[in-house]
Design a protein around this motif. Structure first.
Motif, short mmCIF file in Angstrom:
data_model
loop_
_atom_site.label_atom_id
_atom_site.label_comp_id
_atom_site.label_asym_id
_atom_site.label_seq_id
_atom_site.Cartn_x
_atom_site.Cartn_y
_atom_site.Cartn_z
N LEU A 1 42.28 5.83 -29.02
CA LEU A 1 42.97 5.20 -30.15
C LEU A 1 42.62 5.91 -31.46
N ASN A 2 41.35 6.22 -31.65
CA ASN A 2 40.90 6.87 -32.88
C ASN A 2 41.23 8.35 -32.93
N GLN A 3 41.49 8.95 -31.78
CA GLN A 3 41.80 10.37 -31.65
C GLN A 3 40.64 11.28 -32.03
N HIS A 4 39.44 10.80 -31.78
CA HIS A 4 38.26 11.65 -31.92
C HIS A 4 37.11 11.00 -31.16
N LYS A 5 36.09 11.79 -30.91
CA LYS A 5 34.92 11.29 -30.20
C LYS A 5 34.06 10.43 -31.14
N SER A 6 33.10 9.74 -30.55
CA SER A 6 32.16 8.97 -31.36
C SER A 6 30.74 9.41 -31.03
N GLU B 1 20.11 -0.27 -31.89
CA GLU B 1 21.01 -1.22 -31.24
C GLU B 1 22.34 -1.32 -31.99
N VAL B 2 22.27 -1.37 -33.31
CA VAL B 2 23.49 -1.44 -34.11
C VAL B 2 24.30 -0.15 -33.96
N ALA B 3 23.61 0.99 -34.02
CA ALA B 3 24.30 2.28 -33.88
C ALA B 3 25.00 2.39 -32.53
N GLN B 4 24.37 1.87 -31.48
CA GLN B 4 25.00 1.90 -30.16
C GLN B 4 26.31 1.11 -30.17
N LEU B 5 26.31 -0.04 -30.82
CA LEU B 5 27.54 -0.84 -30.92
C LEU B 5 28.63 -0.08 -31.66
N PHE B 6 28.26 0.58 -32.76
CA PHE B 6 29.25 1.31 -33.55
C PHE B 6 29.81 2.50 -32.78
N GLY C 1 33.77 3.39 -31.13
CA GLY C 1 34.53 4.61 -31.33
C GLY C 1 34.32 5.29 -32.67
N LEU C 2 33.29 4.88 -33.40
CA LEU C 2 33.04 5.43 -34.74
C LEU C 2 32.04 6.57 -34.71
N ILE C 3 32.18 7.48 -35.63
CA ILE C 3 31.11 8.42 -35.93
C ILE C 3 30.17 7.68 -36.87
N THR C 4 28.98 7.41 -36.40
CA THR C 4 28.02 6.57 -37.11
C THR C 4 26.97 7.45 -37.75
N ILE C 5 26.81 7.34 -39.06
CA ILE C 5 25.89 8.18 -39.81
C ILE C 5 24.71 7.33 -40.22
N ALA C 6 23.57 7.56 -39.60
CA ALA C 6 22.36 6.77 -39.84
C ALA C 6 21.40 7.57 -40.72
N GLU D 1 25.84 12.19 -27.54
CA GLU D 1 26.18 11.11 -28.46
C GLU D 1 25.16 10.94 -29.58
N PHE D 2 24.06 11.70 -29.52
CA PHE D 2 23.02 11.60 -30.55
C PHE D 2 22.80 12.98 -31.16
#
Length: 203
Positions: A23-28, A91-96, A100-105, A126-127
């Motif tokens: 749906l997002n058309q990119h990896k997460s 745990e939160v980053a895993q949910l994001f 399907g989001l690119i999560t920037i921690a 993924e990390f």
């Protein structure tokens, strides 16, 4: 904490991470920015978030200070609290990432063991660990929040780089030297990594 209580069951969702990536058309993935206070983690996180937004990439920033205003407001800066801080963020980053989001921690996350634990929680690829490298002298010169000054006068205890350690990873995916390069070149370095490793491509 016991997560094997008899009344707690895993409910299998109808949609998968791949559904959301399509749906997002990119990896997460999670991009984990680690480094000293004032090294530039939050600046890079938010500039990268803006860059990705302009590329129609869905992303979100988890910032160390911001998270301590809510989710982790009950934690201090002892080694034990730092470990719990990182565990919750993981745990939160895993949910994001699952969303399907690119999560920037952006977290100091000073202990090598904690960062290894976070890495192990994600499937391969993924990390992405990014060491935001900046000398303590330059960080202290910047000192935008006045924290180094407070640490030097014993107003802050267990402050990373002064009275508490920062353990450098041997093999982060990227090292960005913010005391030697501009914000713009740093964002280009991050973006190039994401492009060349296929994170911004449709799947």
């Amino acid at each position: 904490m016991n997560n094997n209580l008899p009344q707690v069951f895993w409910h299998q969702p109808k949609l998968t991470i791949n559904n959301r990536r399509i749906l997002n058309q990119h990896k997460s993935c999670v991009i984990w920015l680690t480094g000293l206070s004032a090294s530039g983690k939050s600046t890079l996180a938010n500039e990268l978030d803006k860059y990705l937004y302009n590329q129609s990439i869905r992303s979100y920033v988890l910032d160390g200070d911001n998270v301590r205003h809510g989710l982790n407001k009950d934690l201090g800066f002892s080694p034990e609290d730092r470990k719990e801080n990182i565990r919750r963020i993981c745990e939160v980053a895993q949910l994001f990432v699952d969303a399907g989001l690119i999560t920037i921690a952006a977290f100091i996350s000073p202990y090598l063991e904690d960062r290894k634990t976070v890495r192990a929680m994600f499937p391969l690829g993924e990390f992405i660990e990014v060491y935001v490298k900046c000398s303590v002298e330059e960080c202290e010169r910047r000192d935008p929040k006045g924290l180094y000054k407070m640490a030097r006068t014993n107003q802050l205890k267990e402050f990373t780089g002064i009275s508490a350690p920062y353990e450098i990873s041997e093999n982060p995916e990227l090292t960005i030297e913010t005391d030697k390069q501009s914000v713009e070149s740093s964002i280009l370095q991050l973006a190039e990594y994401l492009k060349t490793h296929g994170y911004l491509q449709s799947i």
